[in-house]
Design a protein around this motif. Structure first.
Motif, PDB file in Angstrom:
ATOM      1  N   GLU A   8      34.387   0.711 -15.748  1.00  0.00           N
ATOM      2  CA  GLU A   8      34.816   0.623 -14.360  1.00  0.00           C
ATOM      3  C   GLU A   8      35.122   2.018 -13.849  1.00  0.00           C
ATOM      4  N   ILE A   9      35.042   2.170 -12.532  1.00  0.00           N
ATOM      5  CA  ILE A   9      35.446   3.432 -11.910  1.00  0.00           C
ATOM      6  C   ILE A   9      36.772   3.183 -11.209  1.00  0.00           C
ATOM      7  N   LYS A  10      37.796   3.863 -11.675  1.00  0.00           N
ATOM      8  CA  LYS A  10      39.125   3.742 -11.067  1.00  0.00           C
ATOM      9  C   LYS A  10      39.301   4.918 -10.117  1.00  0.00           C
ATOM     10  N   GLU A  11      39.917   4.653  -8.971  1.00  0.00           N
ATOM     11  CA  GLU A  11      40.091   5.724  -7.997  1.00  0.00           C
ATOM     12  C   GLU A  11      41.545   6.137  -7.892  1.00  0.00           C
ATOM     13  N   ILE A  12      41.746   7.440  -7.795  1.00  0.00           N
ATOM     14  CA  ILE A  12      43.085   7.983  -7.570  1.00  0.00           C
ATOM     15  C   ILE A  12      43.015   8.807  -6.296  1.00  0.00           C
ATOM     16  N   ARG A  13      43.834   8.432  -5.309  1.00  0.00           N
ATOM     17  CA  ARG A  13      43.819   9.119  -4.013  1.00  0.00           C
ATOM     18  C   ARG A  13      45.023  10.020  -3.874  1.00  0.00           C
ATOM     19  N   MET A  14      44.769  11.192  -3.300  1.00  0.00           N
ATOM     20  CA  MET A  14      45.854  12.150  -3.066  1.00  0.00           C
ATOM     21  C   MET A  14      45.625  12.799  -1.706  1.00  0.00           C
ATOM     22  N   SER A  15      46.673  13.467  -1.217  1.00  0.00           N
ATOM     23  CA  SER A  15      46.519  14.245   0.009  1.00  0.00           C
ATOM     24  C   SER A  15      46.771  15.705  -0.355  1.00  0.00           C
ATOM     25  N   PRO A  16      46.322  16.654   0.475  1.00  0.00           N
ATOM     26  CA  PRO A  16      46.445  18.075   0.131  1.00  0.00           C
ATOM     27  C   PRO A  16      47.891  18.557  -0.033  1.00  0.00           C
ATOM     28  N   ASN A  17      48.856  17.893   0.603  1.00  0.00           N
ATOM     29  CA  ASN A  17      50.241  18.354   0.474  1.00  0.00           C
ATOM     30  C   ASN A  17      51.025  17.528  -0.539  1.00  0.00           C
ATOM     31  N   ILE A  18      50.379  17.233  -1.674  1.00  0.00           N
ATOM     32  CA  ILE A  18      51.028  16.435  -2.729  1.00  0.00           C
ATOM     33  C   ILE A  18      52.027  17.320  -3.480  1.00  0.00           C
TER      34      ILE A  18
ATOM     35  N   VAL B  35      48.534  11.934 -12.571  1.00  0.00           N
ATOM     36  CA  VAL B  35      47.896  12.387 -13.810  1.00  0.00           C
ATOM     37  C   VAL B  35      48.139  11.374 -14.927  1.00  0.00           C
ATOM     38  N   ILE B  36      49.365  10.852 -15.000  1.00  0.00           N
ATOM     39  CA  ILE B  36      49.704   9.850 -16.021  1.00  0.00           C
ATOM     40  C   ILE B  36      48.838   8.602 -15.836  1.00  0.00           C
ATOM     41  N   ALA B  37      48.687   8.166 -14.581  1.00  0.00           N
ATOM     42  CA  ALA B  37      47.860   6.991 -14.285  1.00  0.00           C
ATOM     43  C   ALA B  37      46.409   7.252 -14.681  1.00  0.00           C
ATOM     44  N   ALA B  38      45.900   8.427 -14.327  1.00  0.00           N
ATOM     45  CA  ALA B  38      44.510   8.783 -14.654  1.00  0.00           C
ATOM     46  C   ALA B  38      44.308   8.838 -16.160  1.00  0.00           C
ATOM     47  N   ARG B  39      45.286   9.400 -16.871  1.00  0.00           N
ATOM     48  CA  ARG B  39      45.203   9.490 -18.333  1.00  0.00           C
ATOM     49  C   ARG B  39      45.087   8.093 -18.951  1.00  0.00           C
ATOM     50  N   LYS B  40      45.873   7.146 -18.396  1.00  0.00           N
ATOM     51  CA  LYS B  40      45.844   5.767 -18.884  1.00  0.00           C
ATOM     52  C   LYS B  40      44.452   5.154 -18.672  1.00  0.00           C
ATOM     53  N   PHE B  41      43.869   5.378 -17.488  1.00  0.00           N
ATOM     54  CA  PHE B  41      42.538   4.842 -17.192  1.00  0.00           C
ATOM     55  C   PHE B  41      41.491   5.440 -18.128  1.00  0.00           C
TER      56      PHE B  41
ATOM     57  N   ASN C  87      37.595   4.065 -18.981  1.00  0.00           N
ATOM     58  CA  ASN C  87      37.060   4.008 -17.625  1.00  0.00           C
ATOM     59  C   ASN C  87      36.818   5.410 -17.071  1.00  0.00           C
ATOM     60  N   LYS C  88      35.996   5.461 -16.012  1.00  0.00           N
ATOM     61  CA  LYS C  88      35.800   6.725 -15.303  1.00  0.00           C
ATOM     62  C   LYS C  88      36.844   6.794 -14.206  1.00  0.00           C
ATOM     63  N   VAL C  89      37.216   8.000 -13.824  1.00  0.00           N
ATOM     64  CA  VAL C  89      38.208   8.157 -12.758  1.00  0.00           C
ATOM     65  C   VAL C  89      37.602   8.985 -11.630  1.00  0.00           C
ATOM     66  N   LYS C  90      37.701   8.433 -10.419  1.00  0.00           N
ATOM     67  CA  LYS C  90      37.251   9.140  -9.220  1.00  0.00           C
ATOM     68  C   LYS C  90      38.513   9.658  -8.541  1.00  0.00           C
ATOM     69  N   VAL C  91      38.647  10.978  -8.489  1.00  0.00           N
ATOM     70  CA  VAL C  91      39.821  11.584  -7.875  1.00  0.00           C
ATOM     71  C   VAL C  91      39.432  11.975  -6.453  1.00  0.00           C
ATOM     72  N   THR C  92      40.148  11.413  -5.474  1.00  0.00           N
ATOM     73  CA  THR C  92      39.827  11.644  -4.066  1.00  0.00           C
ATOM     74  C   THR C  92      40.970  12.377  -3.383  1.00  0.00           C
ATOM     75  N   LEU C  93      40.614  13.437  -2.693  1.00  0.00           N
ATOM     76  CA  LEU C  93      41.578  14.198  -1.902  1.00  0.00           C
ATOM     77  C   LEU C  93      41.231  13.922  -0.444  1.00  0.00           C
ATOM     78  N   ARG C  94      42.139  13.228   0.272  1.00  0.00           N
ATOM     79  CA  ARG C  94      41.868  12.841   1.662  1.00  0.00           C
ATOM     80  C   ARG C  94      42.488  13.826   2.640  1.00  0.00           C
TER      81      ARG C  94
ATOM     82  N   LEU D  52      35.890  12.166 -13.269  1.00  0.00           N
ATOM     83  CA  LEU D  52      36.289  12.553 -14.621  1.00  0.00           C
ATOM     84  C   LEU D  52      35.884  11.443 -15.585  1.00  0.00           C
ATOM     85  N   THR D  53      35.413  11.820 -16.785  1.00  0.00           N
ATOM     86  CA  THR D  53      35.119  10.822 -17.800  1.00  0.00           C
ATOM     87  C   THR D  53      35.746  11.247 -19.123  1.00  0.00           C
TER      88      THR D  53
END
Length: 168
Positions: A83-93, A102-108, A113-120, A164-165
């Motif tokens: 599965e592709i899991k998505e993690i969304r962030m904004s530039p002023n995180i 990062v902890i959530a992404a590490r778990k995925f 699973n693959k992780v799609k990191v999105t900066l909105r 990320l994979t």
């Protein structure tokens, strides 16, 4: 599983016959092969219809179908969907929010699973897109021990995405 031709359904002039123990019995007419199968009390099954000449085998048809079904089921068990899991962030995180992501992404990733990191980007943030690229780079750096970048950060409209994979 496609239906196999058995006994009288086989209409070829000559076939290559394989015995019930897997031994090659040579090329012969279908009538001869049928007689041999009947003597053994088994069925004549066409196992390779595209071969020249077609290959038939003397087997117990019911048992043969059961074995094929079991093999298919076993192969299906070993398959795993990624599965592709998505993690969304904004530039002023903030740092702590970033650590949580990062902890959530590490778990995925450790689950395979693959992780799609999105900066909105919204509004004014659009003007400073390239200045925010370091956020994705830092994110990848924090996961460098378990993950590798599959697709480098790329801008698409209002978002910047990176994949990320799991490290192999």
């Amino acid at each position: 599983m496609s239906e196999l031709l058995i006994n009288e359904q086989i209409r070829d002039r000559e076939i290559r016959l394989v015995g019930e123990d897997g031994s090659q019995l040579g090329v012969m007419s279908v009538k001869e092969a049928m007689k041999m199968a009947e003597e053994a009390g088994l069925d004549l099954v066409k196992i390779a219809p595209t071969a020249k000449p077609p290959v038939c085998k003397i087997v117990d048809y019911g048992k043969y179908r059961y074995e094929l079904a079991r093999k298919e089921k076993e192969a299906k068990k070993k398959q795993r969907t990624i599965e592709i899991k998505e993690i969304r962030m904004s530039p002023n995180i903030d740092t702590n929010d970033m650590n949580t992501k990062v902890i959530a992404a590490r778990k995925f990733i450790t689950k395979g699973n693959k992780v799609k990191v999105t900066l909105r980007f919204r509004g004014r943030e659009m003007a400073h897109m390239q200045a925010s690229r370091h956020i994705l780079d830092d994110f990848a750096q924090m996961l460098a021990d378990v993950a590798v970048i599959e697709k480098a950060p790329k801008v698409e409209g209002r978002t910047m995405t990176m994949f990320l994979t799991e490290k192999r």
